[in-house]
Write a protein that holds these residues in place. Sequence first.
Motif, PDB file in Angstrom:
ATOM      1  N   SER A   1      -8.945   0.016   4.227  1.00 56.66           N
ATOM      2  CA  SER A   1      -9.169  -1.393   4.570  1.00 56.66           C
ATOM      3  C   SER A   1      -8.165  -1.851   5.611  1.00 56.66           C
ATOM      4  O   SER A   1      -7.100  -1.254   5.787  1.00 56.66           O
TER       5      SER A   1
ATOM      6  N   ASP B   1      -5.334   3.083   8.382  1.00 63.17           N
ATOM      7  CA  ASP B   1      -5.237   3.312   6.940  1.00 63.17           C
ATOM      8  C   ASP B   1      -5.873   4.634   6.518  1.00 63.17           C
ATOM      9  O   ASP B   1      -5.659   5.094   5.397  1.00 63.17           O
TER      10      ASP B   1
ATOM     11  N   SER C   1       7.243   0.255  -2.144  1.00 58.96           N
ATOM     12  CA  SER C   1       6.333  -0.751  -1.611  1.00 58.96           C
ATOM     13  C   SER C   1       7.137  -1.890  -0.998  1.00 58.96           C
ATOM     14  O   SER C   1       8.323  -2.051  -1.275  1.00 58.96           O
TER      15      SER C   1
ATOM     16  N   PHE D   1       3.727   1.698   0.380  1.00 59.19           N
ATOM     17  CA  PHE D   1       2.618   0.756   0.457  1.00 59.19           C
ATOM     18  C   PHE D   1       3.128  -0.568   1.019  1.00 59.19           C
ATOM     19  O   PHE D   1       4.105  -1.121   0.514  1.00 59.19           O
TER      20      PHE D   1
ATOM     21  N   SER E   1      -2.072   4.479  -7.174  1.00 62.97           N
ATOM     22  CA  SER E   1      -2.458   3.092  -6.924  1.00 62.97           C
ATOM     23  C   SER E   1      -1.297   2.153  -7.240  1.00 62.97           C
ATOM     24  O   SER E   1      -0.444   2.454  -8.076  1.00 62.97           O
TER      25      SER E   1
ATOM     26  N   LYS F   1      -3.953   5.389  -2.606  1.00 63.44           N
ATOM     27  CA  LYS F   1      -3.859   6.516  -1.674  1.00 63.44           C
ATOM     28  C   LYS F   1      -4.102   7.801  -2.455  1.00 63.44           C
ATOM     29  O   LYS F   1      -3.757   7.889  -3.638  1.00 63.44           O
TER      30      LYS F   1
ATOM     31  N   LYS G   1     -13.557  -3.124   5.607  1.00 61.32           N
ATOM     32  CA  LYS G   1     -13.426  -2.154   4.523  1.00 61.32           C
ATOM     33  C   LYS G   1     -14.435  -1.027   4.734  1.00 61.32           C
ATOM     34  O   LYS G   1     -15.591  -1.283   5.099  1.00 61.32           O
TER      35      LYS G   1
ATOM     36  N   GLN H   1      -3.892  -1.455  -3.908  1.00 62.06           N
ATOM     37  CA  GLN H   1      -4.036  -0.415  -2.894  1.00 62.06           C
ATOM     38  C   GLN H   1      -3.985   0.963  -3.544  1.00 62.06           C
ATOM     39  O   GLN H   1      -3.342   1.154  -4.575  1.00 62.06           O
TER      40      GLN H   1
END
Length: 314
Positions: free
Chosen positions: A159, A188, A224, A307, A279, A290, A139, A288
């Motif tokens: 991460s 990422d 996702s 995602f 998120s 972005k 991370k 997660q």
Amino acid sequence: MKKTHALIIAIASLFLVSCGVEKQAIYIPPTPNVINLALIKEAQSNRFMFLDYGIRLNVMDNRASNNILRKYDASVTSTPEVNVEPDVHSFVNESMRHYMRTLGFNFDADIRTDYIMQVTVTEFNVSYLSGVGWSGTVKMNVEVYDHDKILVYPNVPVSGRASKMGVSTDWELASLALNTAYSNALADIDWDLIAFFLNKSNHKPTNGNDSDFEPNVIRWFITSQPKGADVYWRIVSSTPDVKNTNQNFLGSTPYESTETLDIKGLKMNNAGNVQIEVSIEKDGYVTQKKRFNVEQVIDQKEISTKFNLVKEED
């Protein structure tokens, strides 16, 4: 005759004494196990050539623990001694420079105009769990500042995780799990957005123009794998003209909508310092996030992303 007999007895006694002396054991310390760090996946070559600005990299190691082995349940009495080669800070610093140079970023071009990329390592470890095998976790937090030390890419967490089935004594497999996790963490990072800031053509000249943006119609498409995750968004701002906001619920994946983006205080000369954070949350999976630069969102008139959810560790 008596002298000869006495001499024989003396020699025999000396032999018996010498044979009775125990040999001292030589202590040989156990050989430590080694995690060998390596960049196992190269970046796409020359993806960002001809950028107008150079970049400088600053890496900080801010891990709560320097232990490379986080969990190990193969032994209930002891934890193996593990060394890491090279050390985490040196490895991340050198490997990320190599990765970015391969992408096409120009390092240390001009101190007057170079952007600064700050990378903070917060977690870098491997674990062994029975029935699961080796699991690597990396991370980092990423920030980018322009040549005027203005934060243009606010503190973005990235991460990477990876798992490899195998025995608890296979340290090569442990190294592979951790190195794969690091490669996933590099992937990422939003390199496209970072490169966006390094092109002059993407910076609108202000010429004193601080007029508000007109409300823009933006297409949202958030999905996702697996589907059915909750989608939230919020404003993250590094300019005092635009305030940060709390999370707002959008819907569940796949989420698709066309909406008017109206951000109070947004102007042509501060849009590059405002981001939209999206998120994803789903029970049993790691949350997660972005971030998307508002200036780029307005230019492209959309926020579109996918995602790939990662299951939470027990």
